[in-house]
Motif scaffolding. Structure first.
Motif, PDB file in Angstrom:
ATOM      1  N   LEU A 132       0.824  -1.204   0.000  1.00 34.44           N
ATOM      2  CA  LEU A 132       0.000   0.000   0.000  1.00 34.44           C
ATOM      3  C   LEU A 132       0.865   1.264   0.000  1.00 34.44           C
ATOM      4  N   TRP A 133       1.905   1.266   0.818  1.00 33.12           N
ATOM      5  CA  TRP A 133       2.752   2.460   0.887  1.00 33.12           C
ATOM      6  C   TRP A 133       3.478   2.683  -0.439  1.00 33.12           C
ATOM      7  N   ALA A 134       4.029   1.597  -1.039  1.00 29.75           N
ATOM      8  CA  ALA A 134       4.716   1.726  -2.328  1.00 29.75           C
ATOM      9  C   ALA A 134       3.760   2.218  -3.414  1.00 29.75           C
ATOM     10  N   ALA A 135       2.539   1.675  -3.440  1.00 29.39           N
ATOM     11  CA  ALA A 135       1.559   2.116  -4.437  1.00 29.39           C
ATOM     12  C   ALA A 135       1.186   3.574  -4.223  1.00 29.39           C
ATOM     13  N   HIS A 136       1.059   3.964  -2.949  1.00 27.15           N
ATOM     14  CA  HIS A 136       0.721   5.361  -2.668  1.00 27.15           C
ATOM     15  C   HIS A 136       1.839   6.290  -3.112  1.00 27.15           C
ATOM     16  N   VAL A 137       3.110   5.893  -2.927  1.00 28.09           N
ATOM     17  CA  VAL A 137       4.235   6.706  -3.375  1.00 28.09           C
ATOM     18  C   VAL A 137       4.218   6.857  -4.896  1.00 28.09           C
ATOM     19  N   LEU A 138       3.976   5.764  -5.593  1.00 26.08           N
ATOM     20  CA  LEU A 138       3.927   5.828  -7.064  1.00 26.08           C
ATOM     21  C   LEU A 138       2.796   6.728  -7.536  1.00 26.08           C
ATOM     22  N   ILE A 139       1.624   6.576  -6.924  1.00 22.41           N
ATOM     23  CA  ILE A 139       0.473   7.372  -7.374  1.00 22.41           C
ATOM     24  C   ILE A 139       0.668   8.845  -7.035  1.00 22.41           C
ATOM     25  N   ALA A 140       1.147   9.129  -5.812  1.00 24.16           N
ATOM     26  CA  ALA A 140       1.226  10.523  -5.364  1.00 24.16           C
ATOM     27  C   ALA A 140       2.407  11.274  -5.937  1.00 24.16           C
ATOM     28  N   HIS A 141       3.456  10.581  -6.448  1.00 26.60           N
ATOM     29  CA  HIS A 141       4.654  11.285  -6.889  1.00 26.60           C
ATOM     30  C   HIS A 141       5.043  11.018  -8.341  1.00 26.60           C
ATOM     31  N   TRP A 142       4.342  10.096  -8.993  1.00 25.96           N
ATOM     32  CA  TRP A 142       4.689   9.839 -10.381  1.00 25.96           C
ATOM     33  C   TRP A 142       3.467   9.614 -11.261  1.00 25.96           C
ATOM     34  N   LEU A 143       2.634   8.659 -10.904  1.00 24.95           N
ATOM     35  CA  LEU A 143       1.503   8.316 -11.765  1.00 24.95           C
ATOM     36  C   LEU A 143       0.379   9.350 -11.735  1.00 24.95           C
ATOM     37  N   TYR A 144       0.435  10.283 -10.792  1.00 26.67           N
ATOM     38  CA  TYR A 144      -0.643  11.264 -10.705  1.00 26.67           C
ATOM     39  C   TYR A 144      -0.772  12.082 -11.999  1.00 26.67           C
ATOM     40  N   ARG A 145       0.303  12.157 -12.818  1.00 31.89           N
ATOM     41  CA  ARG A 145       0.242  12.937 -14.055  1.00 31.89           C
ATOM     42  C   ARG A 145      -0.723  12.335 -15.049  1.00 31.89           C
ATOM     43  N   TRP A 146      -0.900  11.022 -14.986  1.00 36.23           N
ATOM     44  CA  TRP A 146      -1.761  10.342 -15.953  1.00 36.23           C
ATOM     45  C   TRP A 146      -3.064   9.844 -15.337  1.00 36.23           C
ATOM     46  N   LEU A 147      -3.240  10.057 -14.061  1.00 30.70           N
ATOM     47  CA  LEU A 147      -4.445   9.588 -13.369  1.00 30.70           C
ATOM     48  C   LEU A 147      -5.329  10.776 -13.004  1.00 30.70           C
ATOM     49  N   PRO A 148      -6.634  10.513 -12.852  1.00 25.66           N
ATOM     50  CA  PRO A 148      -7.509  11.604 -12.404  1.00 25.66           C
ATOM     51  C   PRO A 148      -7.180  11.955 -10.955  1.00 25.66           C
ATOM     52  N   PRO A 149      -7.545  13.183 -10.538  1.00 26.34           N
ATOM     53  CA  PRO A 149      -8.180  14.255 -11.341  1.00 26.34           C
ATOM     54  C   PRO A 149      -7.161  15.007 -12.197  1.00 26.34           C
ATOM     55  N   GLN A 150      -7.633  15.707 -13.202  1.00 25.82           N
ATOM     56  CA  GLN A 150      -6.746  16.477 -14.063  1.00 25.82           C
ATOM     57  C   GLN A 150      -6.124  17.633 -13.276  1.00 25.82           C
ATOM     58  N   HIS A 151      -4.919  18.022 -13.701  1.00 22.99           N
ATOM     59  CA  HIS A 151      -4.186  19.119 -13.082  1.00 22.99           C
ATOM     60  C   HIS A 151      -3.915  18.855 -11.596  1.00 22.99           C
ATOM     61  N   ASP A 152      -3.758  17.585 -11.262  1.00 24.53           N
ATOM     62  CA  ASP A 152      -3.456  17.238  -9.864  1.00 24.53           C
ATOM     63  C   ASP A 152      -1.986  17.538  -9.571  1.00 24.53           C
ATOM     64  N   HIS A 153      -1.703  17.832  -8.331  1.00 24.04           N
ATOM     65  CA  HIS A 153      -0.345  18.113  -7.899  1.00 24.04           C
ATOM     66  C   HIS A 153       0.143  16.948  -7.030  1.00 24.04           C
ATOM     67  N   GLY A 154       1.435  16.649  -7.124  1.00 25.33           N
ATOM     68  CA  GLY A 154       1.990  15.580  -6.313  1.00 25.33           C
ATOM     69  C   GLY A 154       1.965  15.933  -4.827  1.00 25.33           C
ATOM     70  N   MET A 155       1.925  14.896  -4.024  1.00 23.27           N
ATOM     71  CA  MET A 155       1.903  15.094  -2.569  1.00 23.27           C
ATOM     72  C   MET A 155       3.314  15.385  -2.066  1.00 23.27           C
ATOM     73  N   ALA A 156       3.389  16.255  -1.084  1.00 26.50           N
ATOM     74  CA  ALA A 156       4.678  16.550  -0.459  1.00 26.50           C
ATOM     75  C   ALA A 156       5.190  15.309   0.286  1.00 26.50           C
ATOM     76  N   TRP A 157       6.517  15.190   0.367  1.00 25.46           N
ATOM     77  CA  TRP A 157       7.100  14.022   1.028  1.00 25.46           C
ATOM     78  C   TRP A 157       6.781  13.996   2.523  1.00 25.46           C
ATOM     79  N   GLY A 158       6.487  15.141   3.081  1.00 21.88           N
ATOM     80  CA  GLY A 158       6.051  15.137   4.477  1.00 21.88           C
ATOM     81  C   GLY A 158       4.768  14.360   4.665  1.00 21.88           C
ATOM     82  N   GLY A 159       3.889  14.411   3.659  1.00 20.34           N
ATOM     83  CA  GLY A 159       2.668  13.612   3.719  1.00 20.34           C
ATOM     84  C   GLY A 159       2.951  12.125   3.688  1.00 20.34           C
ATOM     85  N   GLU A 160       3.994  11.712   2.927  1.00 19.47           N
ATOM     86  CA  GLU A 160       4.358  10.298   2.891  1.00 19.47           C
ATOM     87  C   GLU A 160       4.869   9.821   4.248  1.00 19.47           C
ATOM     88  N   VAL A 161       5.586  10.693   4.960  1.00 20.92           N
ATOM     89  CA  VAL A 161       6.041  10.340   6.300  1.00 20.92           C
ATOM     90  C   VAL A 161       4.852  10.112   7.225  1.00 20.92           C
TER      91      VAL A 161
END
Length: 406
Positions: A132-161
């Motif tokens: 779950l954590w690895a998938a969340h890192v991929l979605i929040a910091h890389w795959l978010y560009r191609w996933l909804p919602p449009q114009h989404d911004h990546g999550m700060a690394w503090g949120g991952e902590v």
């Protein structure tokens, strides 16, 4: 090493193994109420989160199906903890990949992994949380560009902590619960073992009581029956006396056996008659005399604690019974000595032995030794240099409790 599947083509044992302390009932229990409460909370909380996070994708039918699936999976968390842990993680990953709002959806993962840890499947819970954590890192910091919602911004690394801290907290709580439940299981097993040990000791005590009662009485009956048969034609009056003795001995034996059996049928109830003690020594001497054995008493029986009094009576009863059964002597001497912290009993006969068990290897002498050992005393039995036989018992007056009973 591969895991063997369950017979009938079902899932492998590692997939469905429940808590080791719960037995079959814990694995087959259906947690309907808690699952229903979690489902309602997740659906309602996610709907509220959707209104408070307008930048995320609004809940649609697909999102609600994922929320419902992740919650309903918890019904099987006791039967298939590994499958439920990974199934809830998959539902949450698909939910996050759809760009839906953050909210109580993580509760299903927490409960699924918690159940896996408590069930003893720690590796599965940690692996599911890692996925779950690895998938969340991929979605929040890389795959978010191609996933909804449009114009989404990546999550700060503090949120991952924060997410990682939450996962570690869930795992730590689950480990604590698992440790506590295993401790409870060990305590319960120890209590069951102690109860079983006490029951075994009680059965052994009852067996000794029955042996002592029956061995003595049946020995008297056997001797008197032989006398009666031998004198039936030549001396009917003496044969009548022998039959009278048989009747009295059998009546007493039946009474004592009934008393022992009553305590077995109604555990915890006090016996109807007091346990025999050295105050019944004259009666014991009379019974031995009716079997043709003359008993000489040297010493006066003192007042004793109930357990020691019963053990002393049974030791003398068994010793005199052995004289009747296994010795050619018709005379026995009983010596009673009361010291400051012990009672000494000595029974001598002049022999010679007449049976194979006269050397002290029979069940009767073994029972006497067990009685004495239970009080912290000793029994010595063996032939004397002059050809007779001696039983020497030392019974402490202050009984030291066994280590297991403290």
């Amino acid at each position: 090493m591969d895991e063997e599947p369950v017979r009938g083509g079902g899932p492998p044992q590692w997939w469905r193994h429940g808590p080791p302390w719960g037995g079959a009932s814990a694995r087959t229990r259906w947690p309907w109420r808690s699952t229903l409460l979690v489902t309602v909370f997740v659906l309602a909380g996610s709907n509220f989160a959707s209104h408070s996070q307008p930048d995320r994708v609004s809940l649609d039918a697909y999102a609600r199906v994922l929320l419902l699936a992740g919650s309903v999976l918890l019904l099987w968390r006791h039967r298939y903890p590994v499958g439920v842990a990974f199934g809830t993680v998959l539902a949450v990953v698909l939910y996050l990949g759809g760009g839906y709002p953050y909210g109580p959806v993580f509760l299903t993962v927490a409960l699924g992994c918690f159940s896996a840890v408590v069930a003893g499947r720690r590796w599965a819970a940690w692996a599911a949380l890692g996925v779950l954590w690895a998938a969340h890192v991929l979605i929040a910091h890389w795959l978010y560009r191609w996933l909804p919602p449009q114009h989404d911004h990546g999550m700060a690394w503090g949120g991952e902590v924060a997410v990682a801290t939450w996962m570690v907290a869930i795992a730590a709580l689950a480990e604590l619960a698992r440790t506590r439940r295993e401790q409870w299981a060990r305590d319960r097993a120890e209590r069951v073992q102690a109860a079983r040990r006490r029951a075994d000791e009680e059965r052994l005590r009852m067996a000794r009581e029955l042996h002592d009662v029956l061995a003595h009485s049946i020995s008297v009956i056997n001797v008197q029956a032989g006398v009666g048969l031998a004198l039936l034609d030549s001396d009917p009056e003496q044969a009548r006396t022998a039959l009278t003795t048989i009747k009295a001995a059998s009546k007493e034996a039946l009474g004592e056996v009934r008393q022992v059996l009553d305590t077995l049928r109604t555990p915890g109830d006090a016996p109807r008659a007091p346990a025999p003690g050295l105050d019944r020594l004259p009666e014991l001497v009379q019974q031995a005399a009716s079997a043709g054995l003359t008993v000489e008493i040297d010493g006066t029986p003192p007042r004793l604690p109930p357990g020691t009094d019963l053990a002393a009576f049974r030791v003398l009863q068994e010793a005199l019974t052995n004289v009747v059964r296994h010795s050619g002597s018709r005379h026995a001497r009983v010596r009673i000595r009361h010291e400051r912290d012990a009672l000494r009993l000595r029974v001598d006969d002049d022999g010679p032995p007449t049976g194979a068990d006269a050397g002290g290897s029979g069940n009767g002498l073994a029972g006497m030794r067990e009685r004495a050992a239970g009080l912290g005393g000793t029994i010595e039995a063996g032939p004397r240099p002059d050809g007779g036989f001696r039983v020497l018992a030392v019974l402490p007056l202050k009984v030291t409790p066994k280590e297991d009973d403290r």
